[in-house]
Design a protein around this motif. Structure first.
Motif, PDB file in Angstrom:
ATOM      1  N   UNK A  42       1.291 -12.273 -16.290  1.00  0.00           N
ATOM      2  CA  UNK A  42       0.294 -12.885 -15.396  1.00  0.00           C
ATOM      3  C   UNK A  42       1.001 -13.118 -14.064  1.00  0.00           C
ATOM      4  N   UNK A  43       0.735 -12.217 -13.138  1.00  0.00           N
ATOM      5  CA  UNK A  43       1.512 -12.164 -11.901  1.00  0.00           C
ATOM      6  C   UNK A  43       0.634 -11.596 -10.802  1.00  0.00           C
ATOM      7  N   UNK A  48      -1.819  -5.875   1.272  1.00  0.00           N
ATOM      8  CA  UNK A  48      -1.855  -5.216  -0.040  1.00  0.00           C
ATOM      9  C   UNK A  48      -1.788  -6.259  -1.140  1.00  0.00           C
ATOM     10  N   UNK A  49      -2.551  -6.041  -2.193  1.00  0.00           N
ATOM     11  CA  UNK A  49      -2.593  -7.016  -3.288  1.00  0.00           C
ATOM     12  C   UNK A  49      -2.169  -6.360  -4.591  1.00  0.00           C
ATOM     13  N   UNK A  50      -1.403  -7.065  -5.378  1.00  0.00           N
ATOM     14  CA  UNK A  50      -1.022  -6.581  -6.704  1.00  0.00           C
ATOM     15  C   UNK A  50      -1.390  -7.617  -7.755  1.00  0.00           C
ATOM     16  N   UNK A  51      -2.078  -7.164  -8.806  1.00  0.00           N
ATOM     17  CA  UNK A  51      -2.446  -8.067  -9.896  1.00  0.00           C
ATOM     18  C   UNK A  51      -1.914  -7.488 -11.195  1.00  0.00           C
ATOM     19  N   UNK A  52      -1.387  -8.356 -12.034  1.00  0.00           N
ATOM     20  CA  UNK A  52      -0.870  -7.911 -13.322  1.00  0.00           C
ATOM     21  C   UNK A  52      -1.433  -8.820 -14.404  1.00  0.00           C
ATOM     22  N   UNK A  53      -1.973  -8.191 -15.440  1.00  0.00           N
ATOM     23  CA  UNK A  53      -2.453  -8.968 -16.586  1.00  0.00           C
ATOM     24  C   UNK A  53      -2.230  -8.158 -17.836  1.00  0.00           C
ATOM     25  N   UNK A  54      -2.702  -8.681 -18.984  1.00  0.00           N
ATOM     26  CA  UNK A  54      -2.540  -7.949 -20.241  1.00  0.00           C
ATOM     27  C   UNK A  54      -3.505  -6.788 -20.266  1.00  0.00           C
ATOM     28  N   UNK A  55      -3.069  -5.695 -19.663  1.00  0.00           N
ATOM     29  CA  UNK A  55      -3.951  -4.535 -19.525  1.00  0.00           C
ATOM     30  C   UNK A  55      -3.068  -3.342 -19.172  1.00  0.00           C
ATOM     31  N   UNK A  56      -3.503  -2.157 -19.524  1.00  0.00           N
ATOM     32  CA  UNK A  56      -2.756  -0.949 -19.168  1.00  0.00           C
ATOM     33  C   UNK A  56      -1.352  -0.985 -19.763  1.00  0.00           C
TER      34      UNK A  56
END
Lengths: 761, 165
Positions: free
Chosen positions: A463-464, A596-604
């Motif tokens: 979660x970042x 620029x935006x970066x999203x990280x979650x439990x996916x991919x």
């Protein structure tokens, strides 16, 4: 340092040992830590702590302290009716200041705020607290006795979405949490075994000794709260502060300057709620700077008792492992329930085990609270698991390396059902360590060698978020919630941004760890920052470039000429345009920026848990002094299997530091309680490694591109700590024929074991 | 009010006159009265070396050195190591060798290293190891620090140290 690199190449400066960007400020003394933060009108706090392990507070007389010249305010729990006093990461059982009773010697009871620290200290001596002493327990055995005093009469509220989601089953009122890891048919595994190895192993209470003790500065302004703190996870602290003071999260700003060491001990919320409460009553900004003696009482590592049985077939293949772990978690839960969960997960080690059942209880005692600490359950259980591998090898007549070769997981193999497959070549790592250690070279008498390994489900949660701004002159600002705790995030993250944007490293600037300015990151721990924030920055850079290419089509290309993206810009009709020129063209001025935006979650790629496996692979050669019982660690080999080393020099530095910390805990470090009080709560008596303890180091950094992060990166920095105690125990067995099952392996314990060995002959 | 006294001392070659309370330590005075916050306090008990400063060229723990005893003496701190914006060889070597992580021990470590190099311009590894035994670092495992000090010696140490080679 030896490097083994088979990963694909990465754009410069990714993979290069560029100098740390915090170098000039740290070597000139200008680096700002929380204790260097000065605010206008700031007052200073000191804390009166309980002298008793367990006691009811009958009354507090602070009148003389309140009248003492220079005192601004005196604060007890009764002075804070408007504050939710209970906090705690996994379970909210921890009052920010003692309410009605104290549960460990050293618990904060009264806060005094004065014009300076010395005046506040004087006022502490004027406070009289009337205690009714209660029976106390400091060990797990005492705490789980039928007639043990109950430490928490009412269980604290279990918090959701904090990483520990299991139902807490209290088989005894002093059990804080319970976790089970299990798969396969455990009974059948042991019934069919050729050999069962059984033992009990103990790992001590340890102190991380971050050289900067916990420090916070709190300031209220128009109902909004700003806190500067020596915290690893500013966003987690923000959320806890919002909960304590009934504020929207957006009204709380947590700023983390340089952190003087963390090692997990500054994970989650510590003294921030107390500092904010003191500032609230003082009506002025307040700094609370603990001493090291107070910091030792604030957080320590979980001591462990690990009972384990391992079943093997005649060829040395593991058939099953059964474990019962008890962690001494101290007076408050903090994050120990998750340490317990991870300890249960990690007892299986890096091996293929058809059946496993491990139960882990964290147990309340009247000692200083335990929580996250580098390795997070792994050092505790790796001593047990890896000792048993060597014990089995000897009984089966196998070389300790050979029994490991037969059991190590293959790349991609899942340690347990539904876990991410192992993202490492463990057997190749083992061979690298063996070669570096000279495994087959003749041993001198009194010397012994061992290699031990571990695999930890690391990385916490994906979660970042990240922001990357490209300015009109082409320079870049990267904004992240990750902290710089010494691990080098302020160097590595700009390296990733520069590589991904194709711009010089000098043109990238990093803004980090200020919840009022940068976007959310869950935490800086579990070795996750390079891997997960690295992916966040990669995504933000990709988002920025995509927008810039579109802007180039819009504002640079004439008559629909094709726009071809290149490193650091685009080419249109044979002419190169860097990112800055596109920003200027699109806004029609030397102004503006792209975000620029970066999203990280439990996916991919980050859907599977854990996000990555953190590998430990350590070899040692030791010499045992038969007269004194002293263990001399002569050689220390570390294999840093990090997938891709964004900055190899910093990877090596992490590995050496981690292994040396493990060495300290293996042979010297232990917090000792007697009669409810910590006997050695200072740096005289709690001895950490010194320059004279450094063995010959042989470091290997391995990059096979097999991690989930950028260019195959995965976390490091804890792995090389986890197997050290086990490696020393196994090497001592080979050197002297004594089996050490209780760390630290002090001269006294070794000497005793040598005498027992001789008596048995 | 507490009793106060005035001390006069040289700090990084600047003359200072400071009014202090007798109980103040040299680290207190440097950090709080002279705003030289580079010097850090950790163990507060003369064990860890984080607060190491040079008093008349000798390495001392600022956390237990009473400021009153610095009257008339010359004190050097981490802020005084760089000259005219140029890092000293040992400062540069710390950067080159990644001889720090969190940096909290670094000011004291640099001052202890400076004292070693002034006494032994070409120290042996053993001299460096034993010279730094009183300075704790929890991050690096010490090896890069030892290497940095040895490298700084090779690069030429501060001022007068160079002359004798």
């Amino acid at each position: 340092m030896k490097r083994v690199t088979t990963r694909p190449t990465a754009p410069s400066p990714i993979g290069e040992s560029v100098p740390r960007r915090d170098g000039p400020t740290k070597v000139t003394g200008s680096a700002t830590y929380t204790v260097d933060v000065e605010l206008p009108g700031m007052a200073h706090a000191q804390i009166l702590r309980s002298p008793y392990a367990h006691a009811r507070i009958r009354s507090i007389d602070a009148e003389a302290a309140r009248r003492h010249p220079g005192v601004v305010a005196v604060v007890t729990a009764q002075d804070l009716p408007d504050v939710n006093l209970l906090y705690g990461h996994a379970i909210a059982d921890h009052p920010l200041i003692a309410t009605g009773k104290v549960r460990f010697a050293g618990e904060p009871v009264v806060g005094v705020i004065a014009e300076d620290r010395a005046t506040a200290a004087e006022a502490l001596r004027l406070i009289a607290v009337d205690y009714e002493r209660l029976p106390f327990v400091t060990s797990v055995e005492e705490a789980l006795a039928d007639d043990a005093p109950i430490i928490h009469e009412e269980p604290g509220e279990q918090r959701s979405h904090r990483g520990f989601e299991e139902d807490i089953e209290r088989t005894h009122p002093n059990v804080c949490s319970h976790s089970r890891q299990a798969w396969g048919d455990i009974d059948a595994a042991f019934e069919g075994a050729h050999l069962v190895v059984e033992g009990e192993y103990r790992y001590p209470m340890c102190y991380a000794y971050a050289m900067e003790p916990y420090t916070s500065v709190a300031s209220w302004n128009e109902g909004a709260l700003t806190v500067w703190s020596s915290a690893q996870h500013p966003y987690m602290v923000r959320d806890d502060l919002a909960r304590c003071f009934g504020l929207p999260r957006g009204a709380v700003r947590v700023v983390v300057p340089f952190v003087g060491g963390g090692y997990g001990s500054k994970s989650y919320t510590k003294i921030e709620p107390l500092t904010a409460a003191l500032a609230l009553r003082a009506g002025r900004p307040v700094r609370l700077a603990l001493t090291v003696d107070e910091a030792i009482l604030t957080t320590r590592g979980d001591a462990a008792t690990v009972r384990v049985r391992s079943a093997f077939d005649a060829d040395g293949h593991l058939l099953g492992r059964h474990g019962a772990i008890h962690l001494n978690t101290g007076a408050y839960a903090e994050n120990s329930p998750l340490v317990g969960r991870k300890a249960a997960n990690r007892l299986g080690g890096p091996y293929r085990i058809p059946a496993l059942q491990v139960d882990c209880s964290t147990v309340y005692t009247n000692t200083g609270p335990a929580s996250s600490f580098r390795g997070f359950g792994a050092p505790q259980v790796t001593l047990a698991g890896e000792s048993q591998m060597d014990e089995a090898a000897e009984l089966l007549g196998l070389d300790p390396l050979e029994i490991r070769r037969r059991n190590l997981l293959d790349p991609g193999e899942r340690p347990w059902p539904r876990a991410r497959g192992i993202d490492a070549d463990l057997k190749a790592d083992l061979e690298l360590a063996a070669e570096a250690l000279g495994w087959d070279d003749p041993l001198e008498p009194g010397h012994g060698r061992a290699i031990c390994m571990s695999a930890s489900d690391a990385g916490s949660e994906p979660i970042t978020t990240a922001m990357l701004r490209v300015h009109a002159d082409g320079s870049v600002t990267v904004m992240v919630g990750s902290t710089e705790i010494g691990q080098g995030s302020s160097t590595v993250l700009p390296q990733i941004a520069a590589g991904e944007m194709g711009v010089p490293l000098d043109s990238v600037h990093l803004l980090q760890s200020d919840t009022g300015a940068v976007s959310y990151d869950r935490s800086t721990g579990a070795s996750r920052t390079t891997t997960l924030m690295g992916l966040g920055i990669q995504a933000a850079a990709s988002d920025a470039r995509e927008q810039l290419v579109a802007w180039a089509r819009d504002a640079v290309a004439q008559n629909g000429a094709p726009v071809v993206e290149e490193r650091g810009g685009v080419r249109v009709a044979g002419t190169f345009h860097d990112w800055g020129s596109i920003v200027r063209a699109w806004f029609g001025a030397d102004a503006g920026e792209v975000i620029g935006r970066g999203y990280l979650r439990r996916s991919g790629a980050t859907a599977e848990m854990p996000p990555f496996w953190e590998i430990g692979c350590v070899g040692v050669e030791v010499r045992v002094d038969e007269t004194t019982g002293e263990i001399d660690v002569l050689t220390l080999v570390t294999v840093g299997d990090v997938g891709a080393a964004i900055n190899p020099q910093l990877v090596e530095s992490q590995d050496v530091g981690a292994a040396m910390m493990g060495l300290g805990m293996a042979i010297r470090e232990e917090l000792v309680y007697e009669n409810g009080n910590l006997l050695n709560g200072n740096l005289f008596d709690y001895r950490v490694p010194r320059t004279t303890d450094v063995p010959e180091l042989r470091t290997i950094v391995v990059e096979r591109g097999d991690g989930v992060g950028v260019y195959g990166a995965k976390g490091g920095g804890e792995g090389s700590l986890n197997p050290v105690a086990a490696a020393i125990a196994n090497a001592v067995y080979r050197a002297a024929g004594i089996r050490l099952r209780e760390a630290p392996f002090t001269p006294e314990r070794v000497w005793q074991a040598l005498r027992e060995r001789d008596a048995g002959r | 009010m507490h009793e106060t006294l005035e001390i006069r001392l040289t700090v990084n070659e600047r003359s200072e006159a400071v009014r202090i309370e007798p109980r103040e330590t040299l680290a207190d005075v440097l950090r709080e009265r002279l705003s030289l916050t580079g010097t850090k306090v950790s163990c507060d008990a003369q064990v860890c070396g984080a607060c190491t400063v040079l008093v008349d060229d000798l390495a001392m723990s600022g956390c237990t050195f009473l400021a009153a005893d610095a009257d008339g003496r010359s004190v050097r701190t981490v802020e005084g190591l760089a000259r005219d914006g140029r890092l000293s060889p040992v400062q540069q070597a710390f950067i080159d060798h990644a001889a720090f992580q969190c940096g909290f021990c670094t000011p004291g470590m640099l001052m202890a290293a400076t004292a070693i190099l002034e006494e032994h311009p070409r120290p042996s590894r053993d001299q460096v190891v034993h010279g730094l035994e009183g300075n704790l670092c929890r991050c690096t495992g010490y090896e890069p620090i030892i290497e940095a000090v040895l490298a700084a010696a090779d690069a030429g140490t501060v001022d007068e140290g160079v002359a004798g080679w």
